[in-house]
Design an enzyme around this catalytic site. Structure first.
Site, PDB file in Angstrom:
ATOM      1  N   LYS A  30       0.848  -1.193   0.000  1.00  0.00           N
ATOM      2  CA  LYS A  30       0.000   0.000   0.000  1.00  0.00           C
ATOM      3  C   LYS A  30       0.888   1.249   0.000  1.00  0.00           C
ATOM      4  O   LYS A  30       1.501   1.590   1.014  1.00  0.00           O
ATOM      5  CB  LYS A  30      -0.910   0.051   1.231  1.00  0.00           C
ATOM      6  CG  LYS A  30      -1.885   1.224   1.143  1.00  0.00           C
ATOM      7  CD  LYS A  30      -2.162   1.837   2.486  1.00  0.00           C
ATOM      8  CE  LYS A  30      -1.945   3.298   2.660  1.00  0.00           C
ATOM      9  NZ  LYS A  30      -2.037   4.240   1.602  1.00  0.00           N
ATOM     10  N   GLU A  87       9.778   2.173  10.900  1.00  0.00           N
ATOM     11  CA  GLU A  87      10.777   3.220  10.686  1.00  0.00           C
ATOM     12  C   GLU A  87      10.035   4.544  10.684  1.00  0.00           C
ATOM     13  O   GLU A  87       9.245   4.808   9.766  1.00  0.00           O
ATOM     14  CB  GLU A  87      11.524   3.011   9.358  1.00  0.00           C
ATOM     15  CG  GLU A  87      12.503   1.864   9.376  1.00  0.00           C
ATOM     16  CD  GLU A  87      13.574   1.980  10.450  1.00  0.00           C
ATOM     17  OE1 GLU A  87      13.821   3.101  10.951  1.00  0.00           O
ATOM     18  OE2 GLU A  87      14.136   0.938  10.819  1.00  0.00           O
ATOM     19  N   CYS A 117      12.885  11.971   6.404  1.00  0.00           N
ATOM     20  CA  CYS A 117      12.937  11.525   7.805  1.00  0.00           C
ATOM     21  C   CYS A 117      14.299  11.867   8.402  1.00  0.00           C
ATOM     22  O   CYS A 117      14.441  12.037   9.603  1.00  0.00           O
ATOM     23  CB  CYS A 117      12.678  10.034   7.891  1.00  0.00           C
ATOM     24  SG  CYS A 117      13.725   9.082   6.799  1.00  0.00           S
ATOM     25  N   GLU A 159       8.908  17.111  15.179  1.00  0.00           N
ATOM     26  CA  GLU A 159       9.214  16.978  13.754  1.00  0.00           C
ATOM     27  C   GLU A 159       8.300  17.916  12.968  1.00  0.00           C
ATOM     28  O   GLU A 159       7.079  17.868  13.124  1.00  0.00           O
ATOM     29  CB  GLU A 159       8.983  15.525  13.297  1.00  0.00           C
ATOM     30  CG  GLU A 159       9.402  15.292  11.859  1.00  0.00           C
ATOM     31  CD  GLU A 159       9.177  13.860  11.394  1.00  0.00           C
ATOM     32  OE1 GLU A 159       8.089  13.315  11.634  1.00  0.00           O
ATOM     33  OE2 GLU A 159      10.099  13.296  10.759  1.00  0.00           O
TER      34      GLU A 159
HETATM   35  P1  NAP Z   1       2.109   8.779   7.566  1.00  0.00           P
HETATM   36  O1  NAP Z   1       0.998   9.760   7.568  1.00  0.00           O
HETATM   37  O2  NAP Z   1       2.422   8.067   8.827  1.00  0.00           O
HETATM   38  O3  NAP Z   1       1.748   7.722   6.398  1.00  0.00           O
HETATM   39  C1  NAP Z   1       2.607   6.685   6.032  1.00  0.00           C
HETATM   40  C2  NAP Z   1       1.798   5.584   5.368  1.00  0.00           C
HETATM   41  O4  NAP Z   1       0.897   5.031   6.323  1.00  0.00           O
HETATM   42  C3  NAP Z   1       0.928   6.066   4.203  1.00  0.00           C
HETATM   43  O5  NAP Z   1       0.862   5.063   3.224  1.00  0.00           O
HETATM   44  C4  NAP Z   1      -0.425   6.251   4.875  1.00  0.00           C
HETATM   45  O6  NAP Z   1      -1.512   6.177   3.978  1.00  0.00           O
HETATM   46  C5  NAP Z   1      -0.428   5.063   5.819  1.00  0.00           C
HETATM   47  N1  NAP Z   1      -1.366   5.175   6.945  1.00  0.00           N
HETATM   48  C6  NAP Z   1      -1.948   6.283   7.442  1.00  0.00           C
HETATM   49  N2  NAP Z   1      -2.769   5.939   8.478  1.00  0.00           N
HETATM   50  C7  NAP Z   1      -2.679   4.596   8.633  1.00  0.00           C
HETATM   51  C8  NAP Z   1      -3.289   3.649   9.527  1.00  0.00           C
HETATM   52  N3  NAP Z   1      -4.132   4.032  10.474  1.00  0.00           N
HETATM   53  N4  NAP Z   1      -2.968   2.346   9.388  1.00  0.00           N
HETATM   54  C9  NAP Z   1      -2.097   1.946   8.437  1.00  0.00           C
HETATM   55  N5  NAP Z   1      -1.509   2.792   7.558  1.00  0.00           N
HETATM   56  C10 NAP Z   1      -1.792   4.100   7.658  1.00  0.00           C
HETATM   57  O7  NAP Z   1       3.466   9.442   7.063  1.00  0.00           O
HETATM   58  P2  NAP Z   1       3.712  10.347   5.779  1.00  0.00           P
HETATM   59  O8  NAP Z   1       3.082  11.684   6.001  1.00  0.00           O
HETATM   60  O9  NAP Z   1       3.347   9.596   4.546  1.00  0.00           O
HETATM   61  O10 NAP Z   1       5.313  10.469   5.801  1.00  0.00           O
HETATM   62  C11 NAP Z   1       5.981  11.349   6.625  1.00  0.00           C
HETATM   63  C12 NAP Z   1       6.472  10.667   7.898  1.00  0.00           C
HETATM   64  O11 NAP Z   1       7.209   9.502   7.556  1.00  0.00           O
HETATM   65  C13 NAP Z   1       7.430  11.535   8.691  1.00  0.00           C
HETATM   66  O12 NAP Z   1       7.142  11.404  10.061  1.00  0.00           O
HETATM   67  C14 NAP Z   1       8.798  10.938   8.371  1.00  0.00           C
HETATM   68  O13 NAP Z   1       9.787  11.179   9.347  1.00  0.00           O
HETATM   69  C15 NAP Z   1       8.454   9.494   8.264  1.00  0.00           C
HETATM   70  N6  NAP Z   1       9.465   8.757   7.489  1.00  0.00           N
HETATM   71  C16 NAP Z   1      10.305   7.907   8.162  1.00  0.00           C
HETATM   72  C17 NAP Z   1      11.304   7.228   7.469  1.00  0.00           C
HETATM   73  C18 NAP Z   1      12.246   6.304   8.180  1.00  0.00           C
HETATM   74  O14 NAP Z   1      12.822   5.450   7.520  1.00  0.00           O
HETATM   75  N7  NAP Z   1      12.456   6.417   9.482  1.00  0.00           N
HETATM   76  C19 NAP Z   1      11.430   7.421   6.081  1.00  0.00           C
HETATM   77  C20 NAP Z   1      10.559   8.300   5.446  1.00  0.00           C
HETATM   78  C21 NAP Z   1       9.576   8.953   6.157  1.00  0.00           C
HETATM   79  P3  NAP Z   1      -2.113   7.525   3.292  1.00  0.00           P
HETATM   80  O15 NAP Z   1      -1.040   8.114   2.465  1.00  0.00           O
HETATM   81  O16 NAP Z   1      -3.232   6.996   2.485  1.00  0.00           O
HETATM   82  O17 NAP Z   1      -2.539   8.416   4.417  1.00  0.00           O
END
Ligand code: NAP
Length: 499
Positions: free
Chosen positions: A175, A250, A284, A385
């Site tokens: 997904k 992550e 991130c 963040e």
């Molecule tokens: P996010 O809102 O947490 O979403 C990540 C993924 O999870 C998306 O595919 C999202 O779908 C899905 N999701 C949302 N709610 C969910 C739920 N209740 N159950 C299961 N899946 C769900 O993060 P983002 O805004 O896409 O990305 C930014 C964040 O990612 C930042 O905090 C960044 O630091 C972190 N990040 C971490 C790393 C690492 O390796 N540590 C790398 C890159 C990014 P939708 O898009 O459909 O909402």
């Protein structure tokens, strides 16, 4: 009419059962619709999991070197399509073309690394404590893997999950983030072209609350690799606990770069600009805090503000653009709200701090690269963040103090220090609490063949990347073969005399 895309289940492109769709738009030109994607639900996830489960029984029996050959072919196809995918990715999520090329390259590197792992996947042979007995531990695949990914690395991050998952013999339900579905389509097309059998990789579009949650809660999904925010990561851990599935998280970061008074200041300046404003600060591993030694504070700040003001915002497809837009309107509002918070907390705004709306920029979600100084460790802009082009600068007077400030966060992903003193460098490597430490390199720039991940609330102890991710995607099976022809009781027969 914009192009309409479908889910990919059991080797076929099919619509969501709901028949509903959502739009994907260009963040640099908000009026431009890239495509319509299925708004799927738990019923579509159930079909995908069924297909993945059935495919697993065949795929796990394909020799790992043969699976590796397919990964090599995927790498070759990505090389051929690199430019085309990079352009599509810039249109879809905004970062500049040089960076989206790098994003695809990371997928290529991950494919070639996985291909070599097909001829390794090492186990252990160990001596048995009994005569005429052979002992070994081998890796076996786990089953169906749910891969849930964010939008900021639409190619690299899915490949970090999917490639080691399938190389290890697992099958996948993928997904992608709703902001970057198009890159996911290209990735799956390429995997199919390389000969990955039907059902091995399934792709489901839709919201996190519906599709993501259905994957995590499904009893027949054995493991979930999630990359995203700490908030959603915690929820996933809770949702997955009822089925005791294996979960790799992550998550977020609040990464810092320390610049000591003996550093090469020009080098440190290039590093901080790239770390803080590359990918519009939406990594991130982005540098969100700069910890500057007081002896070089004023001259360095003058240089930094001057260079930051000159950064060119623009559509990432245009030559000369250095900083693209925020991913969407909601994210830009979050960035702007943190600027308001920083001012209210008493930090000093040195540059930026506003929505960028001149000329063509008015059509996208652009925000000026922003720097606050006079920031204290207790301020929210030093602790939370922001995920946008905002840098908080803090002052320090010693290495110990700098490391204390750096460690004063719930996160622990990436970290960096600029110094010419080798003793200071090694002390920092020892004392910084983070999954990654760079010396004389900014906080960004991970390579595909090293473990990637963080400590504290950045994750739950697993690692993506390199050899380490194969520990997540395989189970250990211990095997004993007794060729003595008699019953030999471990711990008993070999110590019968009592000694
Ligand atoms: P996010 O809102 O947490 O979403 C990540 C993924 O999870 C998306 O595919 C999202 O779908 C899905 N999701 C949302 N709610 C969910 C739920 N209740 N159950 C299961 N899946 C769900 O993060 P983002 O805004 O896409 O990305 C930014 C964040 O990612 C930042 O905090 C960044 O630091 C972190 N990040 C971490 C790393 C690492 O390796 N540590 C790398 C890159 C990014 P939708 O898009 O459909 O909402």
């Amino acid at each position: 009419m914009p192009q309409q895309f479908r889910n990919f289940i059991n080797g076929k492109w099919i619509e969501a059962k709901s028949g509903r769709t959502f739009e994907n738009r260009n963040p640099a030109h908000w009026n431009e619709v890239i495509g319509l994607f299925p708004k799927s639900g738990p019923e579509d996830v159930a079909d995908a999991v069924r297909a993945a489960r059935a495919a697993f029984e065949k795929w796990r029996l394909v020799p790992a070197p043969a699976r590796g050959d397919m990964l090599r072919k995927i790498g070759d196809l990505l090389v051929k399509s690199k430019e085309e995918i990079a352009r599509e990715m810039t249109r879809e999520m905004g970062k500049v073309l040089t960076e989206t090329r790098g994003d695809v390259q990371e997928g290529i590197d991950t494919a070639y690394y996985a291909a070599t792992e097909g001829r390794r996947l090492f186990g252990h042979t160990v001596p048995s404590e009994l005569p005429d007995k052979f002992a070994m531990a081998i890796r076996i695949p786990v089953g169906v893997a749910g891969i849930i990914t964010p939008w900021n690395f639409p190619m690299a991050i899915p490949t970090w999950g999917i490639f080691p998952a399938i190389l290890s013999g697992n099958t996948v339900v993928f997904k992608p983030a709703s902001d970057t579905p198009k890159t996911a389509v290209r990735l799956v097309e390429i995997m199919m072209e390389a000969g990955i059998p039907e059902g091995v990789v399934n792709l489901i579009f839709g919201g996190g609350g519906e599709v993501g949650n259905a994957i995590v809660s499904h009893p027949d999904v054995d493991l979930v690799l999630f990359t995203g925010s700490t908030e959603i990561g915690k929820q996933i851990l809770r949702d997955g606990s009822s089925t005791l599935k294996r979960i790799s998280l992550e998550l977020g970061g609040k990464n810092a770069q320390i610049v000591m008074d003996d550093a090469d200041l020009d080098l440190a300046l290039d590093g901080i600009l790239w770390g803080a404003f590359g990918t519009t600060g939406q990594r991130c591993t982005a540098t969100s805090r700069l910890i500057l030694h007081e002896k070089i504070y004023d001259p360095f700040m003058t240089m930094l503000v001057d260079r930051t003001r000159k950064l060119r915002l623009g559509d990432g497809l245009l030559q000369g653009s250095e900083v693209g837009p925020c991913i969407n309107e909601g994210q830009r509002k979050i960035v702007d709200s943190y600027v308001t918070i920083g001012k209210a907390e008493g930090a000093r705004l040195r540059c930026g701090g506003s929505i960028a709306s001149g000329g063509e920029l008015a059509n996208g979600w652009f925000y000026e690269p922003t720097i606050f100084d006079g920031v204290l460790p207790s301020m929210r802009i030093a602790r939370e963040e922001i995920f946008g082009p905002v840098l908080s600068v803090l002052k320090t007077n010693s290495l110990d103090d700098a490391v204390t400030i750096l460690n004063d966060t719930v996160y622990g992903l990436s970290s960096s220090m600029y110094t010419r003193d080798v003793n200071n460098a090694f002390r920092a490597i020892r004392d910084i609490k983070a999954g990654i430490t760079y010396i004389n390199v900014p906080t960004i720039g991970a390579e595909a063949h090293l473990p990637f991940g963080g400590v504290k609330q950045t994750g739950n102890g697993h690692r993506e990347g390199g050899w380490a991710v194969y520990d997540f995607f395989t189970e250990w099976k211990s095997v004993y073969i007794d060729y003595s022809g008699r019953l030999q009781r471990a711990q008993i027969d070999n110590y019968e005399s009592g000694s």
